[in-house]
Write an enzyme that holds these catalytic residues in place. Structure first.
Site, PDB file in Angstrom:
ATOM      1  N   CYS A 247       0.856  -1.185   0.000  1.00 12.18           N
ATOM      2  CA  CYS A 247       0.000   0.000   0.000  1.00 12.18           C
ATOM      3  C   CYS A 247       0.890   1.232   0.000  1.00 12.18           C
ATOM      4  CB  CYS A 247      -0.882  -0.035   1.237  1.00 12.18           C
ATOM      5  SG  CYS A 247      -1.625   1.537   1.670  1.00 12.18           S
TER       6      CYS A 247
ATOM      7  N   GLU B 245     -10.671  14.087  28.676  1.00 15.65           N
ATOM      8  CA  GLU B 245     -10.895  13.115  27.596  1.00 15.65           C
ATOM      9  C   GLU B 245     -11.958  12.123  28.054  1.00 15.65           C
ATOM     10  OE1 GLU B 245      -9.885  12.095  24.402  1.00 15.65           O
ATOM     11  OE2 GLU B 245     -11.068  10.306  24.853  1.00 15.65           O
TER      12      GLU B 245
ATOM     13  N   ASP C  21      -9.551  20.020  20.688  1.00 15.90           N
ATOM     14  CA  ASP C  21      -9.265  19.172  19.523  1.00 15.90           C
ATOM     15  C   ASP C  21     -10.380  18.143  19.401  1.00 15.90           C
ATOM     16  OD1 ASP C  21      -8.185  17.655  17.500  1.00 15.90           O
ATOM     17  OD2 ASP C  21      -6.425  16.994  18.604  1.00 15.90           O
TER      18      ASP C  21
ATOM     19  N   CYS D  48     -10.625  18.522  12.844  1.00 21.48           N
ATOM     20  CA  CYS D  48     -10.508  17.591  11.723  1.00 21.48           C
ATOM     21  C   CYS D  48     -11.664  17.771  10.745  1.00 21.48           C
ATOM     22  CB  CYS D  48     -10.406  16.154  12.220  1.00 21.48           C
ATOM     23  SG  CYS D  48     -11.700  15.712  13.354  1.00 21.48           S
TER      24      CYS D  48
HETATM   25  N1  SAH Z   1      -5.860  15.733  21.092  1.00 19.75           N
HETATM   26  C1  SAH Z   1      -5.651  14.318  20.893  1.00 19.75           C
HETATM   27  C2  SAH Z   1      -6.879  13.558  20.396  1.00 19.75           C
HETATM   28  C3  SAH Z   1      -7.842  14.272  19.509  1.00 19.75           C
HETATM   29  S1  SAH Z   1      -9.046  13.207  18.795  1.00 19.75           S
HETATM   30  C4  SAH Z   1      -4.477  14.090  19.985  1.00 19.75           C
HETATM   31  O1  SAH Z   1      -4.034  15.008  19.320  1.00 19.75           O
HETATM   32  O2  SAH Z   1      -3.976  12.986  19.934  1.00 19.75           O
HETATM   33  C5  SAH Z   1     -10.494  13.648  19.674  1.00 19.75           C
HETATM   34  C6  SAH Z   1     -10.602  13.012  21.049  1.00 19.75           C
HETATM   35  O3  SAH Z   1     -11.789  13.460  21.646  1.00 19.75           O
HETATM   36  C7  SAH Z   1     -10.686  11.491  21.042  1.00 19.75           C
HETATM   37  O4  SAH Z   1      -9.677  10.993  21.880  1.00 19.75           O
HETATM   38  C8  SAH Z   1     -12.086  11.198  21.614  1.00 19.75           C
HETATM   39  O5  SAH Z   1     -12.123  10.035  22.407  1.00 19.75           O
HETATM   40  C9  SAH Z   1     -12.342  12.416  22.445  1.00 19.75           C
HETATM   41  N2  SAH Z   1     -13.736  12.792  22.705  1.00 19.75           N
HETATM   42  C10 SAH Z   1     -14.820  12.597  21.939  1.00 19.75           C
HETATM   43  N3  SAH Z   1     -15.894  13.195  22.465  1.00 19.75           N
HETATM   44  C11 SAH Z   1     -15.478  13.802  23.619  1.00 19.75           C
HETATM   45  C12 SAH Z   1     -16.139  14.602  24.596  1.00 19.75           C
HETATM   46  N4  SAH Z   1     -17.428  14.897  24.512  1.00 19.75           N
HETATM   47  N5  SAH Z   1     -15.403  15.062  25.635  1.00 19.75           N
HETATM   48  C13 SAH Z   1     -14.079  14.777  25.722  1.00 19.75           C
HETATM   49  N6  SAH Z   1     -13.415  14.026  24.826  1.00 19.75           N
HETATM   50  C14 SAH Z   1     -14.106  13.536  23.786  1.00 19.75           C
END
Ligand code: SAH
Length: 463
Positions: free
Chosen positions: A168, A341, A392, A419
């Site tokens: 891939c 988280e 994020d 994202c």
């Molecule tokens: N900042 C991290 C992950 C971002 S991805 C990095 O850069 O690696 C988004 C994250 O949000 C995921 O880990 C997901 O589990 C979490 N998430 C989803 N809904 C959420 C919520 N309502 N409150 C807190 N975290 C949440």
């Protein structure tokens, strides 16, 4: 029959010729027939294509390319010969330069259309120098072909048919040898691949991870069963691959689309590999979340750090912190970082990562950001301070209740990592209507060859 000149009505299976004028949000070409938009997979701006209408709705339709009559100047030969069938990449047929133009425009259009930001100047998108072989994690389904051979590769677009490939163009190069050795072992020892329909067979997926900085490699076989017969024969072969550090099995006997079960058993080596983003070290098990493109992740986090512009003694909240990747990056400059988280296992990893990096000024909360932050703020009677708040969130963006709390905490800066530019634009509009000013925006291409784009934005409190 009276002809209706105002509305074009296409019918299914009709063939026609269209010119592609734009790309949609998932990388599909858009061509118009008397104003009626057709969404056409694998077509590019500038292509003139003969298409077959697959579905015709009232206001738009879907079609597929039958023949390229005039080729777009941006069209290139895909790196994978199965690119069109495979569900992994959507833009391999588009030059990388033009992919970046598409992503940059996608951000700008969302900011304008959804956010109402008219004259925002956005910084140039951060692309990759080498946009291939960038993924450090792969999960290959295993099955049997119609001619009964063991196959492994990727699912075709919107299906569970496996396209057999060990090569891939966006995955780590090490995978080829790993997949071939596993297949060889399975053939020799007559280990049956899993069959989704009958729920029989043993090997469901082959998961691999490569630490791009450390060179450490992990292989994990996901099994519909509790053990792997003659595992020592597999281990014997795999352990000779340079960098091999962890060989495990994961047990998943459920009838489910979920790839991994909860249990891991070590066959050889450790249960995890280590890798670095910048100077921060991470321990990664088969179950941990970890960014899949470490080269671009580093650029993204460095931009987050630059936007946060931390001064001595400052307090930061990192919401949606995952395994604490951004938190630990910021902790070196901040007095205190609080991470939030929703996934408990990710917080376990975050704490472990803080420990192995001797970071003692990071504290983590398990829970939904939109619940934890308001709760903590209320508990402090509104005295809880934050100089910088980083968010994020997943694609759906932030809940308005969270944005409300953020605004009432009056941090000097908000750094928004996103994202999905559409929900980013929506949330930025809210924040800019509540005392903040959009200062900087920059895209980062975390997933070359796909339609996805990551964006980072800086807001500052209007005095
Ligand atoms: N900042 C991290 C992950 C971002 S991805 C990095 O850069 O690696 C988004 C994250 O949000 C995921 O880990 C997901 O589990 C979490 N998430 C989803 N809904 C959420 C919520 N309502 N409150 C807190 N975290 C949440």
């Amino acid at each position: 029959m009276k002809k209706n000149n105002k509305q074009t009505i296409l019918t299914k299976n009709q063939e026609l010729i269209v010119e592609i004028e734009d790309l949609g949000s998932e990388g599909e070409g858009i061509g118009k027939v008397d104003g009626y938009p057709l969404f056409i997979k694998d077509a590019l701006v500038g292509d003139v294509v003969r298409v077959l209408v697959m579905k015709a709705k009232k206001n738009y339709g879907y079609a597929r390319v039958v023949e390229i009559i005039t080729s777009s100047p941006y069209r290139v030969t895909p790196a994978c010969d199965i690119a069109r069938k495979c569900g992994g990449c959507q833009l391999q047929h588009c030059s990388y330069e033009q992919q970046l133009v598409y992503k940059q425009n996608k951000i700008i259009n969302c900011l304008k259309r959804i956010g109402g930001f008219e004259d925002i100047s956005i910084e140039p998108i951060m692309g990759m120098d080498e946009p291939y072989y960038y993924r450090n994690k792969a999960q290959f389904p295993v099955g049997r072909s119609k001619t009964s051979e063991i196959v492994t590769g990727f699912y075709a677009s919107r299906s569970h048919n496996i396209i057999d490939t060990t090569n891939c163009a966006i995955q780590a190069k090490e995978n080829k040898e790993i997949l071939e050795l596993v297949k060889e072992y399975m053939e020799e020892c007559q280990i049956e691949p899993y069959n989704e329909e009958t729920h029989e067979g043993l090997v469901r997926h082959i998961l691999t991870r490569v630490g791009f900085v450390t060179g450490e490699i992990m292989v994990c076989l996901v099994l519909n069963g509790k053990s792997l017969p003659k595992a020592e024969l597999l281990v014997e072969r795999l352990k000779n691959i340079k960098g091999m550090t962890s060989i495990t099995i994961n047990i998943n006997t459920d009838k489910t689309n979920r790839i991994l079960g909860d249990k891991i058993q070590i066959l050889w080596g450790q249960g995890y590999i280590t890798d670095y983003i910048g100077e921060v070290k991470y321990q990664i098990s088969p179950l941990s979340f970890y960014q899949v493109n470490p080269v671009q992740t580093r650029k993204l986090y460095e931009t987050a750090l630059e936007y946060a512009d931390l001064k001595e003694g400052q307090i930061v909240w990192d919401l949606y912190c995952g395994i604490g990747t951004i938190s630990l990056f910021l902790a070196k400059k901040a007095a205190k970082v609080y991470g939030v988280e929703i996934v408990p296992q990710a917080i376990e990893d975050a704490k472990c990562n803080a420990r192995i990096n001797q970071i003692t000024n990071a504290e983590f909360f398990v829970g939904a950001a939109e619940e934890v932050l308001p709760e903590q703020y209320k508990k402090s009677n509104g005295t809880m301070a934050a100089d910088v708040i980083v968010v994020d969130p997943p694609r759906k963006g932030c809940e308005e209740t969270l944005l409300e709390t953020i605004v009432s905490m009056t941090p000097k800066r908000i750094v928004y990592v996103s994202c999905d530019p559409a929900t980013l634009a929506r949330d930025l509009k809210y924040l800019c209507g509540h005392g903040y000013e959009l200062k900087r925006v920059r895209g980062c291409d975390m997933f070359p060859m796909s339609f996805h784009v990551e964006t980072i934005a800086l807001l500052s409190l209007v005095k």
